[in-house]
Write a protein that holds these residues in place. Structure first.
Motif, PDB file in Angstrom:
ATOM      1  N   PHE B 120      45.528  62.367  62.897  1.00 58.74           N
ATOM      2  CA  PHE B 120      44.584  61.630  62.061  1.00 58.74           C
ATOM      3  C   PHE B 120      45.274  60.953  60.877  1.00 58.74           C
ATOM      4  O   PHE B 120      44.659  60.606  59.885  1.00 58.74           O
ATOM      5  CB  PHE B 120      43.462  62.569  61.619  1.00 58.74           C
ATOM      6  N   ALA B 319      34.085  71.204  62.969  1.00 57.37           N
ATOM      7  CA  ALA B 319      33.035  70.192  62.743  1.00 57.37           C
ATOM      8  C   ALA B 319      33.599  68.774  62.849  1.00 57.37           C
ATOM      9  O   ALA B 319      32.954  67.875  63.390  1.00 57.37           O
ATOM     10  CB  ALA B 319      32.388  70.408  61.371  1.00 57.37           C
ATOM     11  N   PHE B 320      34.811  68.592  62.341  1.00 55.44           N
ATOM     12  CA  PHE B 320      35.386  67.241  62.283  1.00 55.44           C
ATOM     13  C   PHE B 320      35.469  66.552  63.647  1.00 55.44           C
ATOM     14  O   PHE B 320      35.012  65.416  63.801  1.00 55.44           O
ATOM     15  CB  PHE B 320      36.765  67.295  61.606  1.00 55.44           C
ATOM     16  N   TRP B 323      32.282  65.070  65.087  1.00 53.67           N
ATOM     17  CA  TRP B 323      31.869  63.754  64.589  1.00 53.67           C
ATOM     18  C   TRP B 323      32.847  62.674  65.045  1.00 53.67           C
ATOM     19  O   TRP B 323      32.492  61.764  65.776  1.00 53.67           O
ATOM     20  CB  TRP B 323      31.847  63.761  63.050  1.00 53.67           C
ATOM     21  N   TYR B 324      34.092  62.817  64.560  1.00 46.89           N
ATOM     22  CA  TYR B 324      35.036  61.704  64.692  1.00 46.89           C
ATOM     23  C   TYR B 324      35.552  61.513  66.127  1.00 46.89           C
ATOM     24  O   TYR B 324      35.534  60.410  66.663  1.00 46.89           O
ATOM     25  CB  TYR B 324      36.219  61.917  63.735  1.00 46.89           C
ATOM     26  N   ASP B 327      33.018  60.214  68.579  1.00 46.45           N
ATOM     27  CA  ASP B 327      32.810  58.775  68.389  1.00 46.45           C
ATOM     28  C   ASP B 327      33.919  57.966  69.079  1.00 46.45           C
ATOM     29  O   ASP B 327      33.646  57.014  69.816  1.00 46.45           O
ATOM     30  CB  ASP B 327      32.759  58.491  66.879  1.00 46.45           C
ATOM     31  N   ASP B 330      33.590  58.347  72.948  1.00 44.25           N
ATOM     32  CA  ASP B 330      32.408  57.630  73.442  1.00 44.25           C
ATOM     33  C   ASP B 330      32.700  56.132  73.562  1.00 44.25           C
ATOM     34  O   ASP B 330      32.389  55.503  74.583  1.00 44.25           O
ATOM     35  CB  ASP B 330      31.219  57.837  72.491  1.00 44.25           C
ATOM     36  N   ARG B 331      33.303  55.584  72.518  1.00 45.60           N
ATOM     37  CA  ARG B 331      33.561  54.133  72.539  1.00 45.60           C
ATOM     38  C   ARG B 331      34.625  53.772  73.572  1.00 45.60           C
ATOM     39  O   ARG B 331      34.519  52.765  74.266  1.00 45.60           O
ATOM     40  CB  ARG B 331      33.950  53.636  71.141  1.00 45.60           C
TER      41      ARG B 331
END
Lengths: 150, 346
Positions: B120, B319-320, B323-324, B327, B330-331
């Motif tokens: 990241f 948790a991170f 979310w990230y 996303d 998915d894209r």
């Protein structure tokens, strides 16, 4: 509510990353604090757009269902599409929008799975519309990475 | 606070009955390693009249984790690859007796004066990227080249026939999504249907698949030498293209498809892998494993989010990704799959 939530979250992200995390002695706490900071920044983004992206998704799925329902041979599925297409978001609370969004997405999965088994130009057109919806929805939900934006 | 240091001292005494003056100078938890609680330990003892000081890594099963795996998989992988010269830590002890630290754990050597690049961080390797990149893809090729039977791993992991690999993997990760999803996943479901409709050719060979070979899961020193390949908790027998596609997943390169793992150009990376694995990269098979890996990623992120939401493990690192990483995958999936579906029509 001022300062605006997004502004506060972005500022706290910077403070946690630049000042607080480096001052912590524990490697584990530094890592955890950095992750919390990044998620605060992302939460700030979601606070600003959260209702809009959900309302748009729900509206687009209802429009898709309305267009699809008459051509679906499975009468039970067609009826459920018809019913779902007539709904509306009366509450703009995120939890309520999420509940409706989940129900619509479950129906979308069933519709997509059904359409993939069909042949002909109408099925192809509907399949393309479903993919287009999913592409647009995913793009609208893109989470800017705070370190990339910094 | 839990007295891990005191209890671990007793454990070392148990494992080294001839040693005396066993002491733990420091014990601190390391961030990451979301599937295990990982501690860095500085231990010392006296044996045969001489004093020894050694850095150790203690990996203890958590109450709940991002990846539910058996710790002996990881330990056995270290044990198999360490003698072959692959940079992995020396495994020391595997302990399943809960009386020592309440949960199973294993102990390995600490690789000192190294760091791990963060997936990241937009530029985790800087000027060292070319040197690290050559090693990164070479080591992955070397893992793929090994015969799991010859290095003693075939007996410790479930065997799978080359034609069945894809079915086994899809079924496993689909089951994780079935069990752990907290909201419907139209993209993941479409991807799973596509994977089943478009199976890959049988695997060229059955290899040891690391399962999580990527940026962040290896240590390198300031000279750019890879010193340790870590986090083998998802290793299994399967198609070597699974590892290649996972390592090249855009998630680990900040979305940069052309410079996988944030290291060197894709073409050069794959040339190195081919040279050291002795294997080929069938484009259609590779594409299938790319799609599969994004689904596998989604399953892991979904599962991690569920553990956090349920309060089973409140480590922010669970948790991170929910979310990230969800996303990003998915894209990636929706764009790649809609291209593939359209291409199949034309």
């Amino acid at each position: 509510m001022t300062p605006h939530v997004t502004n506060v979250m972005q500022t706290f992200f910077g403070t946690l990353m630049a000042q607080i995390a480096p001052a912590l002695g524990s490697e584990y706490l530094i890592g955890s604090t950095s992750v919390i900071a990044m998620m605060m920044s992302m939460a700030g983004t979601e606070y600003e757009r959260g209702a809009e992206v959900r309302v748009m998704e729900n509206r687009e799925m209802r429009t898709l269902f309305a267009a699809a329902a008459p051509g679906i041979g499975d009468s039970a599925l067609s009826r459920r599409l018809e019913e779902a297409s007539g709904g509306e978001d009366t509450s703009l609370r995120i939890s309520d929008l999420d509940r409706t969004n989940a129900a619509l997405k479950q129906l979308l999965i069933e519709l997509h799975s059904h359409v993939e088994e069909l042949e002909g130009p109408d099925a192809t057109d509907l399949d393309r519309r479903i993919w287009a919806f999913m592409r647009n929805a995913a793009e609208r939900r893109k989470l800017p990475h705070p370190l990339a934006a910094a | 606070m839990e007295d891990i240091a005191g209890r671990f001292t007793a454990y070392l005494q148990h494992k080294m009955p001839d040693a005396s003056n066993i002491a733990i100078a420091s014990l601190s938890r390391i961030h990451g390693g979301a599937s295990r609680e990982t501690y860095r330990v500085r231990a010392s003892w006296t044996k045969d009249g001489s004093e020894t000081e050694r850095g150790l890594i203690l990996r203890r099963d958590p109450v709940s984790s991002l990846i539910e795996t058996e710790r002996d998989l990881e330990y056995n992988a270290y044990r198999a690859f360490h003698p072959l010269g692959l940079p992995v830590p020396e495994p020391l002890y595997l302990e399943t007796d809960l009386s020592w630290l309440d949960r199973p754990f294993f102990v390995m050597e600490e690789i000192r004066d190294c760091s791990a690049g963060s997936a990241f961080n937009p530029d985790p390797y800087g000027a060292l990227a070319p040197k690290i990149g050559e090693q990164f893809w070479r080591h992955l090729g070397s893992i793929a080249k090994q015969d799991p039977r010859a290095i003693g791993l075939a007996g410790t992991m479930e065997w799978v026939e080359p034609a069945d690999v894809w079915k086994k993997e899809v079924a496993a990760w689909e089951a994780v999504i079935d069990e752990d999803e907290m909201e419907p996943q139209p993209i993941a479901r479409a991807a799973i249907r596509w994977l089943k409709r478009n199976p890959p050719p049988p695997a060229q060979k059955i290899s040891v698949v690391h399962g999580d070979y990527r940026t962040g899961n290896f240590l390198f020193d300031v000279q750019g030498e890879i010193r340790a390949i870590l986090d083998w908790e998802m290793c299994h027998l399967g198609d070597p293209l699974e590892d290649l596609a996972w390592a090249a997943d855009p998630l680990w390169a900040f979305g940069n498809y052309d410079r996988p793992a944030g290291l060197i150009a894709r073409e050069e990376a794959f040339r190195i892998w081919r040279a050291h694995s002795g294997l080929e990269i069938d484009p259609a098979a590779f594409t299938w494993w790319e799609i599969f890996n994004a689904v596998k990623g989604l399953a892991i992120w979904i599962s991690a989010g569920k553990e956090f939401a349920a309060g089973n493990n409140l480590d922010p690192v669970l948790a991170f990704p929910s979310w990230y990483c969800t996303d990003v995958h998915d894209r990636f999936l929706v764009n790649r799959l809609s291209e593939l579906v359209e291409r199949a029509r034309s």
